[in-house]
Design a protein around this motif. Structure first.
Motif, PDB file in Angstrom:
ATOM      1  N   LEU A 111       4.954  25.653   9.454  1.00 53.05           N
ATOM      2  CA  LEU A 111       4.762  27.144   9.130  1.00 53.05           C
ATOM      3  C   LEU A 111       3.939  27.337   9.517  1.00 53.05           C
ATOM      4  O   LEU A 111       4.036  28.223   9.796  1.00 53.05           O
ATOM      5  N   GLY A 112       2.857  26.260   9.325  1.00 49.79           N
ATOM      6  CA  GLY A 112       1.709  27.135  10.110  1.00 49.79           C
ATOM      7  C   GLY A 112       1.218  27.402  11.347  1.00 49.79           C
ATOM      8  O   GLY A 112      -0.090  27.573  11.318  1.00 49.79           O
ATOM      9  N   ILE A 113       1.232  26.269  11.867  1.00 46.13           N
ATOM     10  CA  ILE A 113       1.735  26.190  13.418  1.00 46.13           C
ATOM     11  C   ILE A 113       2.910  27.513  14.285  1.00 46.13           C
ATOM     12  O   ILE A 113       1.962  27.351  15.506  1.00 46.13           O
ATOM     13  N   ALA A 114       3.575  28.165  13.589  1.00 41.41           N
ATOM     14  CA  ALA A 114       4.179  29.165  13.663  1.00 41.41           C
ATOM     15  C   ALA A 114       3.559  30.365  14.150  1.00 41.41           C
ATOM     16  O   ALA A 114       2.579  30.562  13.921  1.00 41.41           O
ATOM     17  N   HIS A 115       4.557  30.722  15.390  1.00 41.19           N
ATOM     18  CA  HIS A 115       4.070  31.997  15.710  1.00 41.19           C
ATOM     19  C   HIS A 115       3.827  32.944  14.988  1.00 41.19           C
ATOM     20  O   HIS A 115       4.881  32.664  13.685  1.00 41.19           O
ATOM     21  N   PRO A 116       2.171  33.567  14.355  1.00 36.19           N
ATOM     22  CA  PRO A 116       2.619  34.381  13.734  1.00 36.19           C
ATOM     23  C   PRO A 116       3.461  35.264  13.209  1.00 36.19           C
ATOM     24  O   PRO A 116       4.225  35.967  12.012  1.00 36.19           O
ATOM     25  N   ASP A 117       4.239  35.942  14.030  1.00 39.49           N
ATOM     26  CA  ASP A 117       5.079  37.703  13.685  1.00 39.49           C
ATOM     27  C   ASP A 117       5.948  36.671  13.268  1.00 39.49           C
ATOM     28  O   ASP A 117       7.693  37.427  12.801  1.00 39.49           O
ATOM     29  N   LEU A 118       6.562  35.304  13.230  1.00 41.24           N
ATOM     30  CA  LEU A 118       7.955  34.732  13.096  1.00 41.24           C
ATOM     31  C   LEU A 118       7.994  33.735  11.884  1.00 41.24           C
ATOM     32  O   LEU A 118       8.756  33.542  11.447  1.00 41.24           O
ATOM     33  N   ARG A 119       6.987  33.965  10.744  1.00 38.84           N
ATOM     34  CA  ARG A 119       6.424  32.600  10.849  1.00 38.84           C
ATOM     35  C   ARG A 119       7.811  33.340   8.445  1.00 38.84           C
ATOM     36  O   ARG A 119       7.665  32.333   8.146  1.00 38.84           O
ATOM     37  N   ASP A 120       7.306  34.225   8.808  1.00 39.50           N
ATOM     38  CA  ASP A 120       7.688  34.629   7.190  1.00 39.50           C
ATOM     39  C   ASP A 120      10.098  34.753   8.114  1.00 39.50           C
ATOM     40  O   ASP A 120       9.871  34.330   6.555  1.00 39.50           O
ATOM     41  N   ALA A 121      10.245  34.509   8.499  1.00 39.93           N
ATOM     42  CA  ALA A 121      11.043  34.358   9.206  1.00 39.93           C
ATOM     43  C   ALA A 121      11.934  32.972   9.020  1.00 39.93           C
ATOM     44  O   ALA A 121      12.583  32.277   7.946  1.00 39.93           O
ATOM     45  N   LEU A 122      11.205  32.855   9.454  1.00 40.74           N
ATOM     46  CA  LEU A 122      11.432  30.936   8.771  1.00 40.74           C
ATOM     47  C   LEU A 122      11.115  30.147   7.272  1.00 40.74           C
ATOM     48  O   LEU A 122      11.292  29.395   7.124  1.00 40.74           O
ATOM     49  N   GLU A 123      10.046  30.813   7.051  1.00 43.10           N
ATOM     50  CA  GLU A 123       9.917  30.680   5.660  1.00 43.10           C
ATOM     51  C   GLU A 123      11.468  30.446   4.855  1.00 43.10           C
ATOM     52  O   GLU A 123      11.657  30.320   4.320  1.00 43.10           O
ATOM     53  N   ARG A 124      12.189  32.024   4.976  1.00 46.38           N
ATOM     54  CA  ARG A 124      13.442  32.145   4.366  1.00 46.38           C
ATOM     55  C   ARG A 124      13.927  31.101   5.065  1.00 46.38           C
ATOM     56  O   ARG A 124      15.176  30.785   3.856  1.00 46.38           O
ATOM     57  N   ASP A 125      14.184  30.691   6.152  1.00 43.48           N
ATOM     58  CA  ASP A 125      15.202  29.525   6.211  1.00 43.48           C
ATOM     59  C   ASP A 125      14.853  28.582   5.721  1.00 43.48           C
ATOM     60  O   ASP A 125      15.760  28.061   5.136  1.00 43.48           O
ATOM     61  N   ALA A 126      13.754  28.109   5.650  1.00 39.50           N
ATOM     62  CA  ALA A 126      13.121  27.078   4.823  1.00 39.50           C
ATOM     63  C   ALA A 126      13.709  27.235   3.830  1.00 39.50           C
ATOM     64  O   ALA A 126      13.620  26.357   3.269  1.00 39.50           O
ATOM     65  N   ARG A 127      13.569  28.081   3.038  1.00 38.50           N
ATOM     66  CA  ARG A 127      14.314  28.226   1.486  1.00 38.50           C
ATOM     67  C   ARG A 127      15.453  28.552   1.200  1.00 38.50           C
ATOM     68  O   ARG A 127      16.212  27.512   0.907  1.00 38.50           O
ATOM     69  N   SER A 128      16.141  28.890   2.082  1.00 35.82           N
ATOM     70  CA  SER A 128      17.469  29.434   2.529  1.00 35.82           C
ATOM     71  C   SER A 128      18.064  27.281   2.537  1.00 35.82           C
ATOM     72  O   SER A 128      19.227  26.744   2.226  1.00 35.82           O
TER      73      SER A 128
END
Length: 134
Positions: A111-128
């Motif tokens: 998540l720390g090296i993902a595109h900043p605009d896409l991190r929140d969605a990726l974090e939600r997916d990681a939690r799911s």
């Protein structure tokens, strides 16, 4: 693996949050073959002082101009390089050293090296997906 401090550098199409790497399939089109990527990554991982590196852009523009993450919750293509052989993943936003990390630690690093605009969605997916609990 017999060479000390062997370093491999591979490119990728996508990497999931746990470090699995797809180097072959973009959408439905094969753009590469397995080739020597897994061999070089595994050799570097097993080399004393070795370093397996995978570099890719954090995101790309889709044909319709939509920003699409190269770091994904789950691969759309095959696992070309296993998470066991992944070492350091590099994007223009930094480097994630996955060696010796748990799945949750790997997800946080990715998540720390993902595109900043896409991190929140990726974090939600990681939690799911159960990768992150806190």
């Amino acid at each position: 693996a017999a060479l000390n401090a062997f370093t491999s550098v591979n490119s990728a199409i996508e990497v999931d949050l746990t470090g699995q790497i797809n180097t072959e399939l973009a959408g439905k089109a094969y753009v590469g073959a397995v080739g020597g990527g897994p061999d070089f990554a595994r050799g570097a991982a097993l080399s004393q002082g070795g370093l397996p590196i995978c570099a890719l852009p954090a995101a790309r523009d889709d044909r319709d101009g939509t920003l699409v993450s190269s770091i994904v919750p789950a691969l759309a293509g095959p696992v070309s390089i296993s998470r066991a052989d992944a070492g350091i993943i590099v994007t223009e936003y930094g480097a994630a050293d996955l060696r010796g990390k748990t799945l949750a630690e790997r997800a946080r690093a990715m998540l720390g090296i993902a595109h900043p605009d896409l991190r929140d969605a990726l974090e939600r997916d990681a939690r799911s997906a159960g990768l992150l609990s806190d």
